[in-house]
Write a protein that holds these residues in place. Structure first.
Motif, short mmCIF file in Angstrom:
data_model
loop_
_atom_site.label_atom_id
_atom_site.label_comp_id
_atom_site.label_asym_id
_atom_site.label_seq_id
_atom_site.Cartn_x
_atom_site.Cartn_y
_atom_site.Cartn_z
N CYS A 1 -17.88 27.08 7.22
CA CYS A 1 -17.55 26.26 6.05
C CYS A 1 -16.19 26.62 5.43
CB CYS A 1 -18.65 26.39 5.00
SG CYS A 1 -19.01 28.11 4.57
N THR A 2 -15.37 27.36 6.15
CA THR A 2 -14.04 27.70 5.62
C THR A 2 -13.11 26.49 5.70
OG1 THR A 2 -14.30 29.99 6.31
CG2 THR A 2 -12.05 29.23 5.87
N GLY A 3 -13.19 25.75 6.79
CA GLY A 3 -12.34 24.57 6.94
C GLY A 3 -10.95 24.93 7.42
N MET A 4 -10.30 23.98 8.06
CA MET A 4 -8.99 24.24 8.65
C MET A 4 -7.90 24.47 7.59
SD MET A 4 -9.14 24.47 11.92
CE MET A 4 -10.63 25.42 11.55
N ARG A 5 -7.96 23.69 6.50
CA ARG A 5 -6.93 23.85 5.45
C ARG A 5 -6.91 25.28 4.93
NH1 ARG A 5 -7.23 23.02 -0.54
NH2 ARG A 5 -9.45 22.95 -0.16
N ALA A 6 -8.09 25.80 4.57
CA ALA A 6 -8.17 27.16 4.05
C ALA A 6 -7.87 28.19 5.13
CB ALA A 6 -9.55 27.41 3.44
N ALA A 7 -8.34 27.94 6.36
CA ALA A 7 -8.08 28.87 7.45
C ALA A 7 -6.59 29.00 7.71
CB ALA A 7 -8.81 28.42 8.72
N PHE A 8 -5.87 27.87 7.75
CA PHE A 8 -4.42 27.91 7.96
C PHE A 8 -3.73 28.66 6.83
CE2 PHE A 8 -4.78 23.69 10.44
CZ PHE A 8 -5.05 24.38 11.61
N SER A 9 -4.20 28.43 5.60
CA SER A 9 -3.61 29.09 4.44
C SER A 9 -3.79 30.61 4.52
CB SER A 9 -4.24 28.55 3.15
OG SER A 9 -3.74 29.22 2.02
N LEU A 10 -5.00 31.04 4.88
CA LEU A 10 -5.26 32.48 4.99
C LEU A 10 -4.48 33.09 6.15
CD1 LEU A 10 -9.12 32.60 4.33
CD2 LEU A 10 -7.29 33.33 2.79
N HIS A 11 -4.32 32.33 7.24
CA HIS A 11 -3.53 32.83 8.37
C HIS A 11 -2.09 33.07 7.94
CE1 HIS A 11 -2.41 32.36 12.91
NE2 HIS A 11 -2.26 33.60 12.46
N GLN A 12 -1.55 32.17 7.16
CA GLN A 12 -0.18 32.33 6.67
C GLN A 12 -0.05 33.57 5.79
OE1 GLN A 12 0.51 28.38 4.88
NE2 GLN A 12 2.14 28.09 6.37
N GLU A 13 -1.05 33.80 4.96
CA GLU A 13 -0.99 34.92 4.01
C GLU A 13 -1.24 36.27 4.67
OE1 GLU A 13 -0.07 34.96 0.96
OE2 GLU A 13 -0.08 32.84 0.42
N PHE A 14 -2.15 36.32 5.65
CA PHE A 14 -2.59 37.61 6.19
C PHE A 14 -2.09 37.89 7.60
CE2 PHE A 14 -5.56 36.66 2.78
CZ PHE A 14 -5.60 37.86 2.11
N GLY A 15 -1.45 36.91 8.23
CA GLY A 15 -0.81 37.15 9.51
C GLY A 15 -1.74 37.73 10.56
N ASP A 16 -1.35 38.86 11.16
CA ASP A 16 -2.11 39.47 12.24
C ASP A 16 -3.46 40.04 11.77
OD1 ASP A 16 -0.11 38.86 13.98
OD2 ASP A 16 0.81 40.85 13.94
N ARG A 17 -3.64 40.17 10.48
CA ARG A 17 -4.92 40.65 9.96
C ARG A 17 -5.99 39.55 10.00
NH1 ARG A 17 -2.92 42.18 4.23
NH2 ARG A 17 -5.12 42.62 3.82
N PHE A 18 -5.57 38.31 10.22
CA PHE A 18 -6.47 37.16 10.21
C PHE A 18 -6.93 36.82 11.62
CE2 PHE A 18 -7.09 32.66 10.96
CZ PHE A 18 -7.94 32.27 9.94
N PHE A 19 -8.18 36.37 11.76
CA PHE A 19 -8.63 35.76 13.01
C PHE A 19 -9.67 34.70 12.68
CE2 PHE A 19 -11.65 39.19 12.28
CZ PHE A 19 -12.87 38.72 12.75
N TYR A 20 -9.79 33.71 13.57
CA TYR A 20 -10.81 32.68 13.37
C TYR A 20 -12.06 33.07 14.17
CZ TYR A 20 -13.16 28.39 12.32
OH TYR A 20 -14.09 27.51 11.83
N GLY A 21 -13.20 33.13 13.49
CA GLY A 21 -14.44 33.56 14.12
C GLY A 21 -15.19 32.41 14.76
N CYS A 22 -14.68 31.91 15.87
CA CYS A 22 -15.34 30.82 16.59
C CYS A 22 -16.42 31.39 17.52
CB CYS A 22 -14.32 30.01 17.38
SG CYS A 22 -13.34 31.00 18.51
N VAL A 23 -17.15 30.51 18.20
CA VAL A 23 -18.20 30.94 19.13
C VAL A 23 -17.60 31.89 20.17
CG1 VAL A 23 -19.75 30.18 20.96
CG2 VAL A 23 -19.59 28.86 18.84
N GLY A 24 -18.24 33.04 20.36
CA GLY A 24 -17.78 34.02 21.33
C GLY A 24 -16.83 35.06 20.78
#
Length: 279
Positions: free
Chosen positions: A251-274
Motif C-alpha cells: 500500500c505504499t504506492g509508486m508515487r511515495a516509493a519514488f519519493s522515498l527512493h529519491q530521499e534515501f538513495g541506496d538505503r531504499f529498496f522495493y519489497g516485491c515478491v521474492g
C-alpha cells in the motif's frame, strides 16, 4: 544463522519468479524458528512459497497485522498445510469492514474484512491468541499491540469503515499492529499496512523498546493514500531517524516509493515478491 525475511505476497513481481497480488505476506527465518507475518489475499501464498523454497509447514507462529482480506485471505491455505499453529492477532481482527468508493455521483461499497469465520479457521488448526498491548511473542520478537495516535498529520483513511456493536463508523484500526525483531544490527520493523500511521508506529516502538536504531523498516506503509503535504511530513520525520534500510511494499504506492527512493538513495529498496532482507 542470520535472520532472513522473504516477501511471499506483494502487489508486484520484480523478477520472473512468483505471482503478484494485492496483499502482503513475509516469511521470517531466525535461529529460534520460522514465522509468518500476514498471509496475503490467498491467491499466491502457497505457489510463491514453493517457488521461493520456503516451507510453510515449518512456521512456529502466524502473526496478523490487521483484519483486512489482503492480509488474512491466505490463512486457510496455510493452515491446510501446517495444521495446528498459534495465530497472534488483535481482538478486532474479525470486525465487519467495508470500503466506500465514490466516483462522480456513484457510491460503491464492498466488504474488505477477513473473509472467514473464526470457527472455520480453528477447524483447520488455528489457535488464536489475542493481544491488545505490546507483547513479546518469541525471544527477541515483539508485537506492537495498539499504537497511540500522536502525530498531527497521520489521519485515518476516510474510505474505510468498520462495524462495532451494530454501529458503523470510520475504521480507526485499533487492531493494526506490526512485528519487531531485535537483532544485533538494530531493530527490524515489519509493517502490514501501517493504518496507525508509520511515524506513530515507529515512535511507539522506540518508546516500548527503549531503542532508536533501526536496521530496517519494511512492508506496507499506507503512504499511497496521503496528500502531498502528509507525504512530505512523513518523509521529513523518517529522515530524522536512524534507519539503515527502508523497504516498502503493497500500500505504499509508486508515487511515495519514488519519493522515498529519491530521499534515501541506496538505503531504499522495493519489497516485491521474492525480495530478501538478511540481517
Amino acid at each position: 544463522m542470520e535472520t532472513r525475511i522473504t516477501i511471499l505476497c506483494e502487489n508486484l513481481v520484480g523478477k520472473r519468479i512468483g505471482s503478484g497480488e494485492h496483499g502482503f505476506s513475509a516469511f521470517i527465518e531466525t535461529d529460534k524458528g520460522n514465522y509468518l507475518f500476514d498471509t496475503g489475499n490467498g491467491h499466491s501464498i502457497v505457489a510463491n512459497s514453493l517457488i521461493l523454497n520456503k516451507d510453510l509447514r515449518s512456521i512456529q507462529k502466524i502473526f496478523l497485522s490487521h483484519g483486512h482480506y489482503d492480509h488474512t485471505g491466505g490463512l486457510p491455505e496455510v493452515l491446510k498445510l501446517k495444521g495446528k499453529v498459534d495465530v497472534h492477532a488483535h481482538p478486532h481482527v474479525f470486525l465487519e469492514r467495508i470500503a466506500v468508493h465514490k466516483e462522480n455521483e456513484t457510491e460503491t461499497k464492498r466488504f474488505v474484512g477477513i473473509p472467514f469465520k473464526k470457527v472455520y479457521l480453528e477447524s483447520l488448526g488455528a489457535n488464536f491468541i489475542f493481544n491488545n498491548g505490546f507483547e513479546e511473542v518469541g525471544k527477541g520478537v515483539f508485537l506492537t499491540g495498539e499504537v497511540p495516535r500522536k502525530t498531527s498529520f497521520e489521519k485515518p483513511d476516510p474510505r474505510l469503515f468498520s462495524e462495532i456493536d451494530g454501529k458503523t463508523a470510520q475504521d480507526i484500526f485499533l487492531d493494526d499492529q506490526s512485528l519487531i525483531l531485535d537483532t544485533e544490527k538494530g531493530l527490524v520493523l515489519i509493517l502490514g499496512c501501517a493504518h496507525s500511521g508509520m511515524i506513530n508506529i515507529i515512535h511507539h516502538v522506540i518508546a516500548r523498546t527503549g531503542k532508536d536504531k533501526f536496521y530496517a523498516i519494511l512492508g506496507g506503509t499506507h503512504l499511497d493514500f496521503l496528500t502531498s503535504e502528509q507525504l512530505e511530513n512523513s518523509t521529513q520525520s523518517l529522515k530524522k531517524m536512524e534507519i539503515e534500510r527502508i523497504g516498502v511494499s503493497h500500500c505504499t504506492g509508486m508515487r511515495a516509493a519514488f519519493s522515498l527512493h529519491q530521499e534515501f538513495g541506496d538505503r531504499f529498496f522495493y519489497g516485491c515478491v521474492g525480495s530478501v532482507l538478511e540481517v
